[in-house]
Design a protein around this motif. Structure first.
Motif, short mmCIF file in Angstrom:
data_model
loop_
_atom_site.label_atom_id
_atom_site.label_comp_id
_atom_site.label_asym_id
_atom_site.label_seq_id
_atom_site.Cartn_x
_atom_site.Cartn_y
_atom_site.Cartn_z
N THR A 153 -41.72 126.85 -36.40
CA THR A 153 -41.88 127.37 -35.04
C THR A 153 -43.34 127.79 -34.92
N SER A 185 -46.83 128.55 -32.32
CA SER A 185 -47.28 128.91 -30.98
C SER A 185 -48.70 128.43 -30.79
N TYR A 245 -44.56 127.48 -27.21
CA TYR A 245 -43.90 127.55 -28.52
C TYR A 245 -43.44 126.14 -28.87
#
Length: 469
Positions: free
Chosen positions: A150, A152, A162
């Motif tokens: 994950t 950003s 994201y």
């Protein structure tokens, strides 16, 4: 009815303690200064609650945002497993496109796609990107990682995104990477319902602040009025006391100037004047005590006193008027002196009010009875009963209110209607309460209880209950 079992005694004591605490709280809240302090505390509490709501709202929104991000990461993992089935044993572009379009039904997503092992985009929610190679740092990190990521990042316009990725693995073989993306703007849309609810809660709490400010202003104004009223009461009472002192001295000089054996009518006249002077003095004390209690300046000086001896002195001062009205007086008191724990001046005023009212409102040739008796539980009961018009049931509760007098009382004698209220409040300061019973057209009874000195009963354990008297 008297309860002799331990359970009944415990019940009465517990109830008495609770009533004592409730009475003290009610008297405190009845003072303008205390009400103002309470309003100020509520205002500070409301401000603290608003700050708490703001801090909690931020925490809740962040938690909701994290929850949405976690849910999208999980959906990306499911997406990767489904893509693996579409890419093995051979790639089915139709199934992969179907999966991508199905993922985009979730409004929380901005895009979704599938890349092969070389980073070539096999399918994407933006058809123009199919067949191209994603050279972004996030795509390169996702393609080389063997675990879900994950990440950003910000696009050229400065919007925050994201980037979720999950390797597409069948068995031990990696076929590609499933990716999804969401912007901070889309996340705000996903959390908008919760944000709206929190705003409503905050505004609803904020709406209480103007009301509390208004209450505080009203209580401050009431305190100023109360202070002015108390000052006026003290001034008026001082002037009344001066006049009473002059009248008392003049009455003494008149009696001293009388011949050795004055006519009976003149003696009765002097007795009547003396009684009225004492009554007026009692009224002044009632007004002074009302002002002191309202301002919170009345402090009890608790000590030991023999209630029987105090009653004898007060009755002796009223005996001439009783004789003049042809009243029959009966007194039943313990032969041995019984000391109670109380404030001498306050209880003297209470008893003087009760017996004075009985003398004043009992019709000619009527009957007055005073009884004192131990209740066997560490308390001394005091009771005054007088014959007469009595009190209607609907008026009994009102007698403890300020300046209230029954119709029969107004017709039979003058007065201010303040004595019973003051008596009740002074008794409440002792943890007791003024009890009233009456049979209309027959009699009225006023009673209270006080703790006997050196006994186990505390002040709050001697309240009045009609069934115990």
């Amino acid at each position: 009815m008297t309860t002799s079992d331990g359970g009944g005694t415990a019940f009465y004591r517990t109830l008495g303690i609770l009533r004592g605490y409730a009475g003290r709280a009610a008297r405190a809240l009845g003072r303008p200064g205390v009400r103002e302090a309470a309003a100020r505390a509520l205002l500070l509490g409301a401000a603290a609650i608003l700050l708490g709501i703001a801090a909690a709202s931020r925490f809740i929104l962040n938690s909701e945002k994290d929850s949405v991000i976690g849910d999208l990461a999980t959906r990306t993992a499911v997406f990767a497993k489904s893509a693996g089935a579409a890419m093995f044993p051979r790639t089915s572009l139709f199934e992969i496109h179907f999966l991508v379009n199905t993922m985009m039904l979730d409004r929380a997503l901005d895009y979704a796609g599938v890349m092969d092992r070389e980073g070539l985009i096999v399918s994407h929610s933006d058809p123009e990107l199919i067949g191209a190679r994603d050279l972004s740092p996030e795509a390169r990190a996702a393609g080389s990682a063997g675990v879900p990521l994950t990440q950003s990042h910000r696009d050229p316009s400065g919007a925050e995104y994201y980037y979720f990725s999950h390797p597409v693995i069948v068995g031990t073989k990696r076929l590609g990477t499933a990716v999804t993306g969401v912007s901070s703007k889309t996340l705000r849309k996903a959390t908008a319902p919760l944000r709206q609810k929190l705003v409503i809660i905050f505004l609803a709490s904020l709406a209480a602040v103007p009301l509390l400010l208004q209450m505080l202003a009203l209580f401050r104004g009431e305190r100023r009025i109360s202070a002015l009223r108390s000052a006026m009461m003290h001034t008026v009472s001082h002037e009344f006391n001066n006049a009473i002192t002059v009248l008392d001295a003049s009455l003494f000089l008149l009696k001293e100037s009388e011949p050795p054996d004055p006519p009976e009518s003149r003696r009765q006249l002097y007795d009547t004047l003396q009684f009225e002077l004492r009554s007026l003095s009692r009224y002044v004390k009632n007004i002074l005590n009302e002002a002191r209690m309202e301002s919170g300046r009345l402090k009890l000086q608790m000590g030991r006193l023999v209630l029987r001896d105090l009653v004898y002195k007060l009755v002796a001062s009223m005996k001439p008027l009783m004789i003049q009205k042809g009243l029959s007086f009966y007194m039943d008191a313990p032969e041995a002196p019984v000391e109670v724990s109380a404030d001498m001046e306050a209880i003297s005023l209470v008893i003087s009010n009760l017996i004075g009212n009985a003398v004043k409102y009992t019709p000619e040739r009527g009957t007055i009875s005073v009884r004192m008796a131990e209740d066997g539980k560490g308390c001394l009961n005091f009771l005054v009963e007088n014959s007469g018009a009595g009190i209607r049931p609907e008026e009994i509760g009102k007698l403890k209110l300020e300046f209230y007098r029954t119709k029969d009382a107004k017709a039979s004698a003058s007065g201010f209607g303040l004595g019973l209220r003051i008596s009740n409040e002074l008794l409440q300061l002792h943890g007791s309460e003024l009890g009233i019973k009456s049979e209309p057209g027959k009699s009225s009874t006023f009673y209270f209880s006080l703790p006997i000195a050196d006994r186990e009963a505390g002040p709050a354990e001697c309240p009045n209950y009609p069934e115990r008297s």
